[in-house]
Write an enzyme that holds these catalytic residues in place. Sequence first.
Site, PDB file in Angstrom:
ATOM      1  N   TYR A 322       0.818  -1.232   0.000  1.00 40.91           N
ATOM      2  CA  TYR A 322       0.000   0.000   0.000  1.00 40.91           C
ATOM      3  C   TYR A 322       0.841   1.267   0.000  1.00 40.91           C
ATOM      4  O   TYR A 322       0.295   2.361   0.126  1.00 40.91           O
ATOM      5  CB  TYR A 322      -0.902   0.067   1.243  1.00 40.91           C
ATOM      6  CG  TYR A 322      -1.606  -1.203   1.634  1.00 40.91           C
ATOM      7  CD1 TYR A 322      -2.597  -1.752   0.815  1.00 40.91           C
ATOM      8  CD2 TYR A 322      -1.315  -1.841   2.831  1.00 40.91           C
ATOM      9  CE1 TYR A 322      -3.252  -2.912   1.189  1.00 40.91           C
ATOM     10  CE2 TYR A 322      -1.970  -2.998   3.211  1.00 40.91           C
ATOM     11  CZ  TYR A 322      -2.931  -3.531   2.381  1.00 40.91           C
ATOM     12  OH  TYR A 322      -3.575  -4.673   2.757  1.00 40.91           O
ATOM     13  N   CYS A 350      14.032 -11.361  -1.837  1.00 32.94           N
ATOM     14  CA  CYS A 350      14.470 -11.161  -3.218  1.00 32.94           C
ATOM     15  C   CYS A 350      13.441 -10.407  -4.044  1.00 32.94           C
ATOM     16  O   CYS A 350      12.842 -10.969  -4.971  1.00 32.94           O
ATOM     17  CB  CYS A 350      14.795 -12.506  -3.843  1.00 32.94           C
ATOM     18  SG  CYS A 350      16.112 -13.309  -2.950  1.00 32.94           S
TER      19      CYS A 350
END
Length: 425
Positions: A322, A350
């Site tokens: 968000y 990653c």
Amino acid sequence: MSLEYHNDKLQFGGQDVTSLAGRFGTPLIIYDEVYLREMMRRYHAVLSSHVEHYSVSYASKAFTSLQMIQLLKEEDMEIDVVSSGELYTAIKGGMDPGRIKFHGNNKTREEIEFALSQGVNLFIIDSLDEILLLDSMADASVDVLLRVNPGVDVDTHEFISTGQTDSKFGLSISDGTALKAIMEIEKKDNLNFKGIHYHLGSQLSDPAPFVNALTAVYDWLHDHEIDIEILNMGGGFGVRYTDEDISFPVEEGFDEIFTRLKEVTSQYGFEMPHIIIEPGRSITAEAAVTVYEVGTVKEIPGVSRYVSVDGGMSDHIRTPLYGAEYDIIPVKKQTDDTGSISMNVVGKLCESGDIIGKDKSLPADTARGDLIAVKSTGAYHYSMASNYNQMLKPAVIFIAPDGVKEVIRRQTLDQLIQNDVRIEE
Ligand code: LLP
């Protein structure tokens, strides 16, 4: 939240954060139990000052665990669940099934069966087909609320805005589907229509949408001569993730909401309903901090500095998802004169988007082995944690006046593969 430096070392709930990190490891989510209880009591105090019949129903999706359920019980709270897993946790935690409300836009047959078998008696119907499904499965009458979309605008992130007409949740009052649903429910032998539910969205700091929703919903109830016993206004009361944020003004906000409610009910000659609210985040978010240990520090000359910590989007997804901003502070207060500089605090997963905070001001000499604390991580952090990169879910502790309690142990490597099946050749 009782977060302060004592002799330049961060203390939380009166406990030394460095010692807690040493004892329980990092990443570590630390809750102040006093704050949790205070928020629960604050909602009780506010609602009881306005209405005789009400429930404060904690949205357990924000954070749940057996000890959290215990606290909720002790503070006379009810609870919302949206899945078998949340229901199981509530039941195992000892919550009375009569105080559990079942929500969700796609309750499966198995979930409904499980909830009914446990004695859950309040379902929030979210769709037309759920009416048929629930009626066909219940063998005695169950109480239901209908989740409606009042169609009011809210000022929040698109992903956590829910009360608009175009939503996967609920039925609209403007296109006739909500009315149709009530007529269907009234025809069913096993369903007992009790009232209306809506949840407008989350992280709302302005009471106006709640006030506007009451107007919209009561105009509609009046137009169609629908009587309700229960009105559930949902949750979504905003919190302070950073010092700049404004939280929902609980006392003043509910003053405005109940003033409007009293006006519309008396204007249309309705009885005052039993009021339910469903706060999640506002009870837990500011109650907790997450402590990480710093590892690699990478300098890109003239560009930026990256400080990597031992967790990341596996326990902190709200920033990648968000764009949520948090305040980040050092656990050991800076005492020398190296000053603070801006740096990016990132996780070890990653993904380039694995960011905890961009351009955060931290001591210039922040280095491997230092601890940092991210504030207001008590809601939708542990509950949204994942095992991406086979990361272990962190430990969770509660700090209470009677001591430190480990309420969720850190996941173990063995737990990561416990359901894996290796097919031998
Ligand atoms: N009631 C209903 C029906 C809900 O759907 C929700 C949240 C709540 C109550 C509680 O809302 P709260 O008071 O916690 O804002 N993962 C997102 C939040 C999703 C909210 C879903 N529904 C986040 O991290 O912001």
